[in-house]
Design a protein around this motif. Sequence first.
Motif, PDB file in Angstrom:
ATOM      1  N   LEU A   1       1.726  -9.056   1.107  1.00  0.00           N
ATOM      2  CA  LEU A   1       2.791  -8.293   1.768  1.00  0.00           C
ATOM      3  C   LEU A   1       3.514  -9.120   2.830  1.00  0.00           C
ATOM      4  CD1 LEU A   1       1.142  -4.763   2.228  1.00  0.00           C
ATOM      5  CD2 LEU A   1       2.633  -5.570   0.388  1.00  0.00           C
ATOM      6  N   MET A   2       2.873 -10.205   3.288  1.00  0.00           N
ATOM      7  CA  MET A   2       3.504 -11.072   4.299  1.00  0.00           C
ATOM      8  C   MET A   2       4.757 -11.761   3.755  1.00  0.00           C
ATOM      9  SD  MET A   2       1.889 -10.795   7.171  1.00  0.00           S
ATOM     10  CE  MET A   2       2.355 -12.238   8.151  1.00  0.00           C
ATOM     11  N   THR A   3       4.920 -11.768   2.428  1.00  0.00           N
ATOM     12  CA  THR A   3       6.152 -12.330   1.854  1.00  0.00           C
ATOM     13  C   THR A   3       7.257 -11.265   1.795  1.00  0.00           C
ATOM     14  OG1 THR A   3       5.559 -11.803  -0.437  1.00  0.00           O
ATOM     15  CG2 THR A   3       4.793 -13.915   0.401  1.00  0.00           C
ATOM     16  N   ARG A   4       6.986 -10.068   2.294  1.00  0.00           N
ATOM     17  CA  ARG A   4       7.935  -8.943   2.334  1.00  0.00           C
ATOM     18  C   ARG A   4       8.479  -8.611   0.930  1.00  0.00           C
ATOM     19  NH1 ARG A   4       8.663  -8.039   7.431  1.00  0.00           N
ATOM     20  NH2 ARG A   4      10.478  -6.706   7.189  1.00  0.00           N
ATOM     21  N   PRO A   5       7.570  -8.377  -0.024  1.00  0.00           N
ATOM     22  CA  PRO A   5       8.025  -8.119  -1.398  1.00  0.00           C
ATOM     23  C   PRO A   5       8.586  -6.709  -1.572  1.00  0.00           C
ATOM     24  CG  PRO A   5       5.671  -7.793  -1.273  1.00  0.00           C
ATOM     25  CD  PRO A   5       6.096  -8.280   0.090  1.00  0.00           C
ATOM     26  N   ARG A   6       9.386  -6.565  -2.612  1.00  0.00           N
ATOM     27  CA  ARG A   6       9.788  -5.225  -3.064  1.00  0.00           C
ATOM     28  C   ARG A   6       8.924  -4.810  -4.244  1.00  0.00           C
ATOM     29  NH1 ARG A   6      15.273  -5.564  -4.927  1.00  0.00           N
ATOM     30  NH2 ARG A   6      15.027  -7.826  -4.918  1.00  0.00           N
ATOM     31  N   TYR A   7       8.374  -5.809  -4.929  1.00  0.00           N
ATOM     32  CA  TYR A   7       7.498  -5.559  -6.086  1.00  0.00           C
ATOM     33  C   TYR A   7       6.188  -6.300  -5.869  1.00  0.00           C
ATOM     34  CZ  TYR A   7      11.447  -3.527  -8.507  1.00  0.00           C
ATOM     35  OH  TYR A   7      12.491  -2.710  -8.856  1.00  0.00           O
ATOM     36  N   LEU A   8       5.090  -5.591  -6.063  1.00  0.00           N
ATOM     37  CA  LEU A   8       3.770  -6.205  -5.885  1.00  0.00           C
ATOM     38  C   LEU A   8       3.027  -6.166  -7.222  1.00  0.00           C
ATOM     39  CD1 LEU A   8       1.798  -7.351  -3.725  1.00  0.00           C
ATOM     40  CD2 LEU A   8       0.880  -5.040  -3.500  1.00  0.00           C
ATOM     41  N   LEU A   9       2.534  -7.331  -7.641  1.00  0.00           N
ATOM     42  CA  LEU A   9       1.772  -7.433  -8.889  1.00  0.00           C
ATOM     43  C   LEU A   9       0.298  -7.573  -8.528  1.00  0.00           C
ATOM     44  CD1 LEU A   9       3.932 -10.303 -10.505  1.00  0.00           C
ATOM     45  CD2 LEU A   9       4.364  -7.828 -10.624  1.00  0.00           C
ATOM     46  N   LEU A  10      -0.533  -6.698  -9.053  1.00  0.00           N
ATOM     47  CA  LEU A  10      -1.959  -6.721  -8.726  1.00  0.00           C
ATOM     48  C   LEU A  10      -2.751  -7.021  -9.982  1.00  0.00           C
ATOM     49  CD1 LEU A  10      -1.899  -3.413  -6.695  1.00  0.00           C
ATOM     50  CD2 LEU A  10      -2.487  -5.621  -5.722  1.00  0.00           C
ATOM     51  N   ASP A  11      -3.517  -8.115  -9.954  1.00  0.00           N
ATOM     52  CA  ASP A  11      -4.317  -8.481 -11.123  1.00  0.00           C
ATOM     53  C   ASP A  11      -5.750  -8.009 -10.920  1.00  0.00           C
ATOM     54  OD1 ASP A  11      -5.360  -9.528 -13.411  1.00  0.00           O
ATOM     55  OD2 ASP A  11      -4.822 -11.614 -13.002  1.00  0.00           O
TER      56      ASP A  11
ATOM     57  N   SER B   1       7.203  -1.166  -4.984  1.00  0.00           N
ATOM     58  CA  SER B   1       6.872  -0.860  -6.381  1.00  0.00           C
ATOM     59  C   SER B   1       5.669  -1.699  -6.788  1.00  0.00           C
ATOM     60  CB  SER B   1       8.039  -1.208  -7.299  1.00  0.00           C
ATOM     61  OG  SER B   1       9.225  -0.725  -6.738  1.00  0.00           O
ATOM     62  N   VAL B   2       4.829  -1.125  -7.625  1.00  0.00           N
ATOM     63  CA  VAL B   2       3.558  -1.794  -7.950  1.00  0.00           C
ATOM     64  C   VAL B   2       3.382  -1.919  -9.461  1.00  0.00           C
ATOM     65  CG1 VAL B   2       1.035  -1.579  -7.801  1.00  0.00           C
ATOM     66  CG2 VAL B   2       2.447  -0.885  -5.850  1.00  0.00           C
ATOM     67  N   LEU B   3       3.030  -3.119  -9.892  1.00  0.00           N
ATOM     68  CA  LEU B   3       2.558  -3.305 -11.269  1.00  0.00           C
ATOM     69  C   LEU B   3       1.102  -3.726 -11.163  1.00  0.00           C
ATOM     70  CD1 LEU B   3       3.175  -3.615 -14.388  1.00  0.00           C
ATOM     71  CD2 LEU B   3       3.354  -6.034 -13.916  1.00  0.00           C
ATOM     72  N   MET B   4       0.204  -2.933 -11.735  1.00  0.00           N
ATOM     73  CA  MET B   4      -1.201  -3.351 -11.683  1.00  0.00           C
ATOM     74  C   MET B   4      -1.738  -3.512 -13.088  1.00  0.00           C
ATOM     75  SD  MET B   4      -3.590  -0.194 -10.779  1.00  0.00           S
ATOM     76  CE  MET B   4      -2.646   0.959  -9.882  1.00  0.00           C
ATOM     77  N   VAL B   5      -2.490  -4.577 -13.286  1.00  0.00           N
ATOM     78  CA  VAL B   5      -3.184  -4.717 -14.561  1.00  0.00           C
ATOM     79  C   VAL B   5      -4.647  -4.394 -14.300  1.00  0.00           C
ATOM     80  CG1 VAL B   5      -1.525  -6.472 -15.291  1.00  0.00           C
ATOM     81  CG2 VAL B   5      -3.764  -7.184 -14.510  1.00  0.00           C
ATOM     82  N   GLU B   6      -5.229  -3.618 -15.174  1.00  0.00           N
ATOM     83  CA  GLU B   6      -6.570  -3.080 -14.912  1.00  0.00           C
ATOM     84  C   GLU B   6      -7.373  -2.909 -16.191  1.00  0.00           C
ATOM     85  OE1 GLU B   6      -8.995  -2.158 -13.087  1.00  0.00           O
ATOM     86  OE2 GLU B   6      -8.159  -2.555 -11.129  1.00  0.00           O
ATOM     87  N   GLN B   7      -8.651  -3.240 -16.073  1.00  0.00           N
ATOM     88  CA  GLN B   7      -9.588  -2.849 -17.137  1.00  0.00           C
ATOM     89  C   GLN B   7     -10.171  -1.478 -16.842  1.00  0.00           C
ATOM     90  OE1 GLN B   7     -12.728  -5.561 -18.525  1.00  0.00           O
ATOM     91  NE2 GLN B   7     -11.484  -7.210 -17.694  1.00  0.00           N
ATOM     92  N   ASN B   8     -10.093  -1.080 -15.559  1.00  0.00           N
ATOM     93  CA  ASN B   8     -10.603   0.227 -15.152  1.00  0.00           C
ATOM     94  C   ASN B   8      -9.516   1.272 -15.446  1.00  0.00           C
ATOM     95  OD1 ASN B   8     -11.653   2.467 -13.861  1.00  0.00           O
ATOM     96  ND2 ASN B   8     -12.474   1.277 -12.158  1.00  0.00           N
ATOM     97  N   VAL B   9      -9.434   1.612 -16.744  1.00  0.00           N
ATOM     98  CA  VAL B   9      -8.322   2.423 -17.235  1.00  0.00           C
ATOM     99  C   VAL B   9      -8.302   3.818 -16.598  1.00  0.00           C
ATOM    100  CG1 VAL B   9      -7.382   3.481 -19.337  1.00  0.00           C
ATOM    101  CG2 VAL B   9      -8.178   1.120 -19.380  1.00  0.00           C
ATOM    102  N   GLY B  10      -9.478   4.402 -16.453  1.00  0.00           N
ATOM    103  CA  GLY B  10      -9.558   5.754 -15.881  1.00  0.00           C
ATOM    104  C   GLY B  10      -8.952   5.801 -14.492  1.00  0.00           C
ATOM    105  N   ARG B  11      -9.329   4.850 -13.651  1.00  0.00           N
ATOM    106  CA  ARG B  11      -8.832   4.847 -12.273  1.00  0.00           C
ATOM    107  C   ARG B  11      -7.353   4.491 -12.220  1.00  0.00           C
ATOM    108  NH1 ARG B  11     -12.128   5.510  -8.176  1.00  0.00           N
ATOM    109  NH2 ARG B  11     -10.142   6.284  -7.441  1.00  0.00           N
TER     110      ARG B  11
END
Length: 234
Positions: A149-159, A186-196
Amino acid sequence: MLEVCDIDVFYGEAEALHQVSLTIASHEIVAVLGSNGAGKTTLVSAIAGVLPCRGGLISLDGQILTDLPRHRVSAAGVAIVPEGRRLFTQMTVRENLQIGAYAPEARRKMQESLTEVHELFPILADRADQKAGTLSGGQQQMLAIGRALMTRPRYLLLDEPSLGLAPIIVDTVFDLIERVHQSGISVLMVEQNVGRALEVCGRGYVLEEGRVVMEGSRDELLGSDRVRKAYLAI
Ligand code: ATP
């Protein structure tokens, strides 16, 4: 709007992503679901400018990001929290956050960003002088998100933000993601924890063997036999 259109990504001659397309509109949480080796890390790495695309296009509000180096993708407003967090464990919490603001524009706004991150995650202010490696798993994920967040993003990608964390800590991490989203990112998350992931996202995509095999709203994914059988064991 962040748009990924028909991207192909290779490791040497091995194709890891085949014409993958997706969109993330502003104020969305979008999940990319998939099992081990489906191509999730490859996808976020390509969007973040860490891996090159051999075909296709990535754009942000019309600005082409494809083939830009990582620091320019970051300057355009897209940040990544990598799998495994990759913190500097021997450095303090404050130093890890400061490193996040390495680019000139982010550096100029470092104090403002630090205040905002501390407002969102007050523990990081309380623990500013503590070494990152001594934080709990959940706090380390918080720090990794704070650093992005220190880069002041508008989109955050979470692996894979929940990878390797105890179930109770996973709750905390998903709560952090919702807090970030409510702050207007805005958030893009990739997850194996599909339920959550399906509890917090508005829409999602299913990636299998480097291809998008399904997309839909949270309810459509939750109602799909394919998702229920393959990822939710229902
Ligand atoms: P995981 O959850 O295990 O990280 P993933 O969905 O993130 O899986 P990727 O790591 O993107 O999947 O991998 C997609 C495919 O690319 C896999 O077949 C993997 O073996 C391959 N791959 C990943 N990294 C490399 C690499 N550095 N060199 C060669 N092949 C790779």
